[in-house]
Scaffold this active site. Structure first.
Site, PDB file in Angstrom:
ATOM      1  N   GLN A 233     -14.924  -3.105   7.381  1.00 45.61           N
ATOM      2  CA  GLN A 233     -15.300  -2.706   6.037  1.00 45.61           C
ATOM      3  C   GLN A 233     -15.680  -1.235   6.074  1.00 45.61           C
ATOM      4  O   GLN A 233     -16.145  -0.736   7.103  1.00 45.61           O
ATOM      5  CB  GLN A 233     -16.494  -3.522   5.525  1.00 45.61           C
ATOM      6  CG  GLN A 233     -16.112  -4.960   5.215  1.00 45.61           C
ATOM      7  CD  GLN A 233     -17.246  -5.729   4.570  1.00 45.61           C
ATOM      8  OE1 GLN A 233     -18.341  -5.763   5.095  1.00 45.61           O
ATOM      9  NE2 GLN A 233     -16.981  -6.359   3.441  1.00 45.61           N
TER      10      GLN A 233
ATOM     11  N   THR B 114     -21.278  -1.304  10.237  1.00 45.89           N
ATOM     12  CA  THR B 114     -21.535  -2.658   9.781  1.00 45.89           C
ATOM     13  C   THR B 114     -20.986  -3.609  10.831  1.00 45.89           C
ATOM     14  O   THR B 114     -20.106  -3.235  11.607  1.00 45.89           O
ATOM     15  CB  THR B 114     -20.896  -2.941   8.405  1.00 45.89           C
ATOM     16  OG1 THR B 114     -20.975  -4.347   8.137  1.00 45.89           O
ATOM     17  CG2 THR B 114     -19.438  -2.544   8.351  1.00 45.89           C
ATOM     18  N   THR B 115     -21.514  -4.825  10.841  1.00 47.89           N
ATOM     19  CA  THR B 115     -21.021  -5.846  11.765  1.00 47.89           C
ATOM     20  C   THR B 115     -19.988  -6.747  11.075  1.00 47.89           C
ATOM     21  O   THR B 115     -19.614  -7.786  11.577  1.00 47.89           O
ATOM     22  CB  THR B 115     -22.241  -6.614  12.325  1.00 47.89           C
ATOM     23  OG1 THR B 115     -23.143  -5.647  12.885  1.00 47.89           O
ATOM     24  CG2 THR B 115     -21.891  -7.588  13.422  1.00 47.89           C
ATOM     25  N   HIS B 116     -19.522  -6.305   9.907  1.00 50.09           N
ATOM     26  CA  HIS B 116     -18.591  -7.123   9.130  1.00 50.09           C
ATOM     27  C   HIS B 116     -17.142  -6.906   9.564  1.00 50.09           C
ATOM     28  O   HIS B 116     -16.324  -6.360   8.832  1.00 50.09           O
ATOM     29  CB  HIS B 116     -18.757  -6.818   7.642  1.00 50.09           C
ATOM     30  CG  HIS B 116     -20.173  -7.040   7.162  1.00 50.09           C
ATOM     31  ND1 HIS B 116     -20.673  -6.479   6.031  1.00 50.09           N
ATOM     32  CD2 HIS B 116     -21.183  -7.777   7.697  1.00 50.09           C
ATOM     33  CE1 HIS B 116     -21.948  -6.848   5.870  1.00 50.09           C
ATOM     34  NE2 HIS B 116     -22.269  -7.634   6.870  1.00 50.09           N
ATOM     35  N   LEU B 117     -16.849  -7.368  10.766  1.00 48.86           N
ATOM     36  CA  LEU B 117     -15.478  -7.328  11.277  1.00 48.86           C
ATOM     37  C   LEU B 117     -14.752  -8.569  10.786  1.00 48.86           C
ATOM     38  O   LEU B 117     -15.367  -9.623  10.568  1.00 48.86           O
ATOM     39  CB  LEU B 117     -15.508  -7.301  12.800  1.00 48.86           C
ATOM     40  CG  LEU B 117     -16.188  -6.063  13.391  1.00 48.86           C
ATOM     41  CD1 LEU B 117     -16.833  -6.380  14.720  1.00 48.86           C
ATOM     42  CD2 LEU B 117     -15.190  -4.942  13.542  1.00 48.86           C
TER      43      LEU B 117
END
Lengths: 592, 221
Positions: free
Chosen positions: A346, A517-520
């Site tokens: 993201q 962000t950790t939104h992989l």
């Protein structure tokens, strides 16, 4: 150890694994969850006050993956040599029971329905030529109407706080007018808006946008979920992101699901169990179980099962598929294979506004899921035609609790010094009187952005590391720049004395040194076509039908919203169809 | 690989040890470094103070205990590089792909301080960094901050950033780790520490939060 047998193996004890374990034990199956990290209990290491030690927590990564054992390698382009992600920075996967669901913030969205069929919708509105060359734009092959009962169920399990817009077609509150219709109210009313978020709400409305209080899996009041577990009301202590909530207010697998599962004799949790591979039959059409390394005895253990649920963190799912030979690895040159395809992330940039020195933003007060957002520039809520890009971003004040070490290292911002003379002056002003506004947006999939096995580096157990080939692309950079430009009027309307707008730069490379962000997402995406998706609409492997792969790995694109709500809904959706269809007649649920 | 290191039990054990040390240190008088030698210790004290100086706002990093904090950190899993992936090969790669050296923090300091001090002596008639006046020390640090010059095997700007970050960690972490003496770092920012209950202060229309900081052990400013 001897080979043992269980009905179902669930790999990973985060949100997806805990949901699947709960659903499958309810269906009468014996379920063994394998978690490579430690068991974690809020009553023990999450206790107040020792758990709110910033150094040990967010800075030294108490709840995050310890990269010394296994990591990934990263390169920006196909021609580069990838090097290891040696120190946690850009993204922070979890480890241990609860996974990233223990240290997440709690922003709990559903999905923008248009995003589920983004390819179809973009073509319908702008024509096929609107899609840039090399962009693998795809549909999920599931509709919002199909998922709605599972979003509803997940919110009731999580104890989600929020303000609706419509319920069953009727206006029911002052929530997000772009949000899809709901079958029921949120379990709890919206969290209160902190001062900075309330300023944003007024200012955004004044410039013609549509602000709403974020849906948060932070409990705004005491709550008992359908599994009988209890949550306490959030006190805005500010220790959500990176921490285990000592108030039992932030939803986590540890608080909301596992207390009920642990009482079920059909449920077994084995920690310190590092799964090396899913074992397949000789034709690679059926999983027979898994082999894991018992990290305490150093013995390899074979565990047999009829059903294997791969539900670790997004990229661990893909890694395990590649190590096990489930499906065909993606090859970006030949454009064949699906495992590793459509790896996405993201975009996120954080802008800052400074208020007059009479106004204190008290940034240490907050909750990870709470805040105020606008969706005017998310998904397909605006006209992309003249803009020439696909995707969008919510924009928000999400004051999660700014801690002093992170704030001090980040520095005062603007042109102020990052140390030495003048630093303290500027840092005090920034900490006491500023607030931040994020553009948290989508990231599309591209033919040359993908995951595969690294040819050189191995983990502590001798297996090849996963390799990420990733960088920012023009479409997403321009999207971010456009949305950030829409923040400026809000800054002015808030009465900012000055502000700095942060956006991705043209041609900017992905930088692994700075937290984003950790939104992989992606890498084992769902879809209708086995040529372009690794799992079908029920998250069942096209190639090995007694393997289901659950998580953000199923997202064909990186959406503007935070992923956990979608992950939980997909987990309940998949579990429902396993229970009602698959278990009665095991085999492929969709004909290729 | 594995064992006690990296497990939750290690962290708990490690923390209890640090906590116990913190409590006994109150009566122990001046801190004696365990990792850094005397020359390194003089460099570290001077450099931390320049990064976060004593001024009209209050005490600097030295009296806040940042050097003590860094010395203690050298003997934690972090200091030994146990939180990082440290397997080779170690390749030269573009900076945006992150740290690619084989050195854990304790070796970054050992090599970096020796070379930085040598750089100071070279440019200041043989005087070591700690013996320079404040403005000359600042000038040396600025050189390091912007330079690719190798300090041992560490690029100067990387060593400087390591020093800057650890200094600020020492100033702003809970005092149980050895820094932030008297909670003066938190008082400066207006951070209330472990109070962590703001039910009544969600939105007070921009009024300053009225209470001073408290530490995990219950110390107040």
């Amino acid at each position: 150890m001897n080979a043992r047998k269980t009905d179902a193996i669930v790999i990973g004890a985060g949100w997806a694994g805990s949901i699947l374990a709960k659903e499958l034990t309810e269906a009468g199956l014996s379920v063994t969850v394998l978690e490579r990290g430690d068991d974690r209990a809020t009553a023990v290491e999450g206790d107040y006050p020792s758990s709110i030690d910033e150094l040990r927590g967010a800075i030294r990564h108490r709840l995050f993956q310890n990269l010394s054992q296994t990591t990934v390698t990263i390169r920006n382009t196909v021609g580069q040599v990838a090097v290891p992600y040696r120190r946690l920075a850009a993204f922070l996967p979890g480890e241990g029971v609860g996974g990233a669901g223990l240290h997440w913030s709690g922003v709990h969205f559903r999905v923008a329905p248009d995003d589920l069929a983004l390819r179809t919708n973009v073509i319908a509105r702008y024509g096929k030529s609107f899609i840039p060359e090399g962009m693998n734009l795809q549909d999920y092959d599931v509709t919002y109407e199909e998922l709605e009962p599972f979003f509803d169920k997940a919110e009731k399990v999580f104890g989600t706080s929020g303000e609706p817009y419509t319920i069953q077609g009727k206006i029911a509150g002052k929530g997000n007018p772009f949000a899809p219709d709901r079958s029921d109210a949120f379990p709890l009313p919206a969290m209160k808006d902190v001062y900075s978020a309330s300023l944003f709400k007024t200012a955004a409305a004044n410039v013609g946008y549509h602000p709403y209080s974020l849906p948060a899996a932070n409990a705004s009041a005491p709550y008992t979920n359908p599994y009988g577990v209890q949550m306490g009301p959030c006190n805005f202590c500010g220790y959500c992101s990176g921490y285990d909530c000592y108030m039992y207010s932030k939803a986590s697998p540890n608080v909301n699901i596992l207390p009920s599962l642990r009482q079920d004799p059909k449920f077994t949790l084995i920690t310190k169990a590092h799964v090396l591979k899913v074992n397949l039959d000789s034709e690679k059409k059926k999983a027979t179980g898994v082999t894991y390394l018992d990290l305490q005895t150093r013995q390899q253990v074979e565990l047999e099962a009829d059903l294997v649920i791969v539900s670790a963190f997004q990229f661990h799912n893909v890694h395990l598929m590649l190590l096990s030979g489930i499906g065909q690895p993606y090859d970006p040159v030949a454009n064949t294979g699906t495992v590793g395809r459509n790896f996405v992330y993201q975009t996120i940039t954080t802008s800052r506004a400074w208020l007059p020195s009479t106004h204190y933003t008290n940034q240490f007060i907050g909750a990870g899921g709470a805040g105020v957002a606008i969706d005017d520039f998310n998904s397909m809520n605006f006209d992309h035609g003249p803009l020439g890009f696909v995707g969008g971003s919510p924009v928000w004040v999400n004051q999660a609790g700014a801690k002093p070490i992170a704030a001090a290292i980040g520095g005062p911002g603007g042109k102020a010094p990052a140390w030495g003379e003048g630093y303290k002056d500027a840092m005090v002003e920034t900490y006491r009187h500023s607030l931040t506004i994020d553009a948290h947006g989508s990231n599309m999939a591209y033919r040359d952005v993908y995951l595969d096995l690294d040819p050189t580096y191995t983990d502590a157990y001798g297996q090849p590391l996963l390799r990420m080939t990733f960088t920012w692309k023009d479409n997403d950079i321009r999207m971010n720049q456009y949305v950030v430009s829409k923040i400026e009027p809000i800054m002015k309307a808030m009465g900012a004395t000055r502000y700095s707008l942060e956006k991705l730069a043209t041609d900017q490379l992905f930088d692994t040194r700075r937290y984003q962000t950790t939104h992989l997402g992606g890498g084992a995406v769902m879809g209708a076509d086995p040529q372009t998706s690794a799992v079908n609409r029920y998250l069942q492997s096209w190639d090995v039908p007694n393997v289901f792969v659950i998580g953000a790995s199923a997202f064909p694109q990186g959406m503007g919203y935070n992923p956990t709500g979608m992950v939980a809904a997909l987990a309940y959706w998949s579990a429902h169809h396993i229970r009602t269809t698959y278990l009665k007649n095991p085999g492929p649920m969709v004909r290729a | 690989m594995g064992g006690l290191l990296g497990s939750a039990s290690f962290w708990l054990y490690s923390d209890h040890e640090v906590w116990a040390d913190a409590l006994t240190a109150v009566d122990a008088g001046p801190y004696t470094p365990r990792y850094f030698n005397q020359e390194e210790w003089r460099f570290l004290n001077a450099a931390c103070e320049r990064i976060f100086p004593t001024d009209a706002h209050g005490p600097g990093a030295r009296s806040l205990g940042a050097p003590e904090f860094i010395d203690r950190q050298m003997d934690t899993p972090y200091g030994h590089g146990k939180l990082w992936y440290m397997s080779g090969p170690f390749l030269n790669a573009p900076e945006n792909l992150g740290y690619q050296l084989s050195l854990p923090p304790r070796d970054i300091y050992r090599q970096g301080i020796a070379a930085a001090d040598a750089y100071a002596r070279q440019h200041h008639d043989g005087r070591s960094f700690a013996d320079l006046d404040a403005s000359a020390q600042t000038a040396v640090l600025k050189d390091l901050e912007h330079s690719e010059m190798p300090l041992g095997s560490v690029p100067a700007h990387f060593f400087f950033e390591q020093l800057r970050q650890n200094t600020l960690e020492g100033v702003f972490s809970d005092p149980l780790h050895g820094g932030n003496k008297g909670l003066a770092g938190w008082t400066l920012l207006g951070f209330p520490g472990a109070r962590a209950d703001f039910m009544d202060w969600v939105n007070q229309q921009g009024a300053p939060y009225p209470f001073g900081p408290v530490s995990i052990s219950g110390e107040t400013a």
